[in-house]
Design a protein around this motif. Structure first.
Motif, mmCIF file in Angstrom:
data_model
loop_
_atom_site.group_PDB
_atom_site.id
_atom_site.type_symbol
_atom_site.label_atom_id
_atom_site.label_comp_id
_atom_site.label_asym_id
_atom_site.label_seq_id
_atom_site.Cartn_x
_atom_site.Cartn_y
_atom_site.Cartn_z
ATOM 1 N N PHE A 120 -4.811 -0.166 -4.471
ATOM 2 C CA PHE A 120 -6.206 0.778 -3.989
ATOM 3 C C PHE A 120 -5.756 1.379 -3.998
ATOM 4 N N HIS A 121 -5.035 2.135 -4.007
ATOM 5 C CA HIS A 121 -4.516 3.949 -3.806
ATOM 6 C C HIS A 121 -5.201 4.548 -5.328
ATOM 7 N N SER A 122 -5.388 3.722 -6.736
ATOM 8 C CA SER A 122 -5.884 4.335 -7.490
ATOM 9 C C SER A 122 -7.167 4.831 -7.171
ATOM 10 N N TYR A 123 -8.228 3.893 -6.712
ATOM 11 C CA TYR A 123 -9.099 4.265 -6.304
ATOM 12 C C TYR A 123 -9.585 5.812 -5.538
ATOM 13 N N LEU A 124 -8.126 5.170 -4.392
ATOM 14 C CA LEU A 124 -9.194 6.355 -3.598
ATOM 15 C C LEU A 124 -8.623 7.573 -3.985
ATOM 16 N N GLU A 125 -7.540 7.829 -4.938
ATOM 17 C CA GLU A 125 -7.196 8.899 -5.655
ATOM 18 C C GLU A 125 -8.445 9.264 -6.541
ATOM 19 N N ALA A 126 -9.348 8.805 -7.256
ATOM 20 C CA ALA A 126 -10.395 8.991 -7.825
ATOM 21 C C ALA A 126 -10.446 9.546 -6.526
ATOM 22 N N LEU A 127 -11.177 9.586 -5.711
ATOM 23 C CA LEU A 127 -12.054 9.954 -4.581
ATOM 24 C C LEU A 127 -11.940 11.215 -4.544
ATOM 25 N N GLU A 128 -10.257 11.023 -4.161
ATOM 26 C CA GLU A 128 -9.247 12.547 -3.577
ATOM 27 C C GLU A 128 -9.793 13.405 -5.054
ATOM 28 N N SER A 161 11.235 8.524 0.406
ATOM 29 C CA SER A 161 9.907 9.721 -0.357
ATOM 30 C C SER A 161 8.856 8.718 0.622
ATOM 31 N N ARG A 162 8.151 9.515 0.595
ATOM 32 C CA ARG A 162 6.490 9.509 1.048
ATOM 33 C C ARG A 162 5.853 8.885 -0.079
ATOM 34 N N ALA A 163 6.180 9.194 -1.261
ATOM 35 C CA ALA A 163 5.653 8.155 -2.845
ATOM 36 C C ALA A 163 5.843 6.322 -2.514
ATOM 37 N N LEU A 222 -4.408 2.206 7.446
ATOM 38 C CA LEU A 222 -3.214 2.089 6.316
ATOM 39 C C LEU A 222 -4.248 3.296 5.222
ATOM 40 N N VAL A 223 -4.882 2.772 5.254
ATOM 41 C CA VAL A 223 -5.243 3.993 4.229
ATOM 42 C C VAL A 223 -5.296 5.453 4.577
ATOM 43 N N ASN A 224 -5.540 5.694 6.136
ATOM 44 C CA ASN A 224 -4.900 7.154 6.550
ATOM 45 C C ASN A 224 -3.900 7.327 6.774
ATOM 46 N N MET A 225 -3.087 6.860 6.992
ATOM 47 C CA MET A 225 -1.790 7.020 6.893
ATOM 48 C C MET A 225 -1.063 7.461 5.414
ATOM 49 N N MET A 226 -1.569 6.176 4.309
ATOM 50 C CA MET A 226 -1.558 7.398 3.108
ATOM 51 C C MET A 226 -1.604 8.393 3.079
ATOM 52 N N THR A 227 -3.436 8.464 3.390
ATOM 53 C CA THR A 227 -3.198 10.093 3.684
ATOM 54 C C THR A 227 -2.022 10.926 3.562
ATOM 55 N N LYS A 279 4.157 1.232 -1.068
ATOM 56 C CA LYS A 279 4.408 -0.521 -0.268
ATOM 57 C C LYS A 279 2.842 -0.191 0.507
ATOM 58 N N ILE A 280 2.815 0.925 0.947
ATOM 59 C CA ILE A 280 1.254 0.736 1.665
ATOM 60 C C ILE A 280 0.114 -0.046 0.396
ATOM 61 N N ALA A 281 0.053 0.615 -0.830
ATOM 62 C CA ALA A 281 -0.898 0.134 -1.369
ATOM 63 C C ALA A 281 -1.033 -1.008 -1.837
ATOM 64 N N ASP A 282 1.424 -1.549 -2.147
ATOM 65 C CA ASP A 282 1.381 -2.995 -2.212
ATOM 66 C C ASP A 282 0.365 -3.977 -0.993
ATOM 67 N N ARG A 283 0.816 -3.595 0.120
ATOM 68 C CA ARG A 283 -0.310 -4.163 0.919
ATOM 69 C C ARG A 283 -1.419 -4.012 0.605
ATOM 70 N N LEU A 284 -1.842 -3.337 0.729
ATOM 71 C CA LEU A 284 -3.862 -3.076 0.801
ATOM 72 C C LEU A 284 -4.015 -3.618 -0.199
#
Ligand code: DQA
Length: 347
Positions: free
Chosen positions: A122-130, A272-274, A338-343, A279-284
């Protein structure tokens, strides 16, 4: 008015997560995460999924006059020339996203996109929004340049708001963006009168953001360089593979189960944060269950207590995140939490 983005999900993404038979990580979860993040970033989203190439193209054409950007997830249509041409014709900046890594698959759509973000769930999409929010579509600007982009857009945004106030009188824009059942294929002429096939110099600056859409000629010249950057070494000419990548992983045929490619993949043994974001992206994306994520977080947390090193300057943040994730089955963090935590872990 925030930037208006169209998110296009390609074929079979409606079944996201279902093939794995796990809870979570479905298209509705992804869309919820996107909507939550878009709200935080002040973006307006319209999200469309279709199994039909023509519907995706019709949607692009119908929406083109009111778009500031497109997040396109072509899925199996990564080789679609019609989709690529439609993106080029509408002349709206686009970022291409994939949940998994493309591997050996050559994207034709990439030729007309400012960037391809792959393999991050999911983070691929979220990164695009950012990237759309901060104006740095390629993710290559320095912080200073990003600030300049944002300032320019603020000024231009005010001017645009005046134009829009006049256009909104017919209710077309608002209705299209607030209605659930906005049909693709709106007749031409309802929009702002922008033309298809506009040349680069005609694209208003606020639409172009940090990167211009390459035109057909520019595309031929730029494609090899961009292909190299996004596919880890393989060359292509307008979507036709010339030479197989030397050490590229086998293409993945599964939905949301792998996505752990080399590009941008954090080392698994160093906290690392990455790594936590991954891992959170894997969960999502449904690649990890809540219990698996919690078990991973617990074991990493224990490692840190035993003196394992972590990313310098972020030790406390990482420890807090691991503790929160450890109690995941009990506390059941929502996808948007979870998304907020990733952010937070991205700062
Ligand atoms: O559905 C999927 C996932 C995918 O769209 C991705 O984003 O990685 C790639 C597609 O090939 C596959 O059919």
């Amino acid at each position: 008015m925030g930037k208006r983005l169209l998110v296009l999900h390609g074929p079979n993404l409606n079944l996201l997560g279902e093939r794995e038979g796990k809870q979570g990580g479905r298209l509705a979860d992804l869309d919820a995460a996107l909507t939550a993040r878009a709200t935080e970033l002040g973006l307006e989203l319209k999200v469309v999924q279709s199994n039909h190439e023509g519907v995706l193209i019709d949607t692009l054409q119908a929406e083109r006059s009111r778009l500031d950007g497109v997040v396109v997830s072509p899925a199996g249509l990564f080789g679609s020339h019609p989709l690529m041409e439609a993106l080029e014709l509408v002349g709206v900046p686009a970022i291409e996203v994939y949940l998994e890594r493309l591997g050996e698959r050559e994207s034709v759509v990439a030729d007309v996109c400012a960037a391809t973000i792959e393999g991050q769930g999911f983070h691929s999409y979220l990164e695009a929004l950012e990237r759309f929010a901060n104006g740095d579509l390629t993710g290559e600007l320095t912080e200073e340049e990003e600030d300049e982009e944002a300032e320019d857009e603020d000024v231009e945004g005010d001017e645009e708001a005046e134009d829009e106030a006049a256009e909104d009188e017919d209710g077309v824009v608002d209705a299209a963006w607030s209605g659930e059942d906005d049909e693709a294929g709106e007749p031409e002429g309802k929009g702002k009168g922008k033309t298809l096939g506009r040349r680069e110099k005609d694209i208003p600056r606020e639409k172009s953001l940090a990167v211009r859409q390459p035109g057909a000629l520019a595309r031929a010249a730029d494609a090899p360089a961009k292909a190299l950057a996004s596919s880890g070494g393989s060359r292509k000419t307008l979507g036709r593979k010339v030479e197989a990548p030397a050490a590229s992983p086998a293409p993945s045929k599964t939905l949301g189960r792998k996505g752990k490619g080399a590009q941008g993949t954090p080392a698994a043994d160093f906290l690392s944060r990455a790594l936590v974001r991954q891992k959170i992206a894997d969960r999502l994306a449904g690649r990890l269950t809540q219990a698996e994520l919690a078990a991973w977080a617990r074991s990493k947390w224990s490692d840190v207590q035993r003196g394992a090193s972590a990313e310098s300057g972020y030790e406390d943040m990482l420890e807090d995140s691991l503790l929160t994730l450890s109690s995941l089955p009990a506390s059941k963090l929502s996808d948007s939490e979870l998304v907020n935590m990733m952010t937070r872990l991205d700062r």
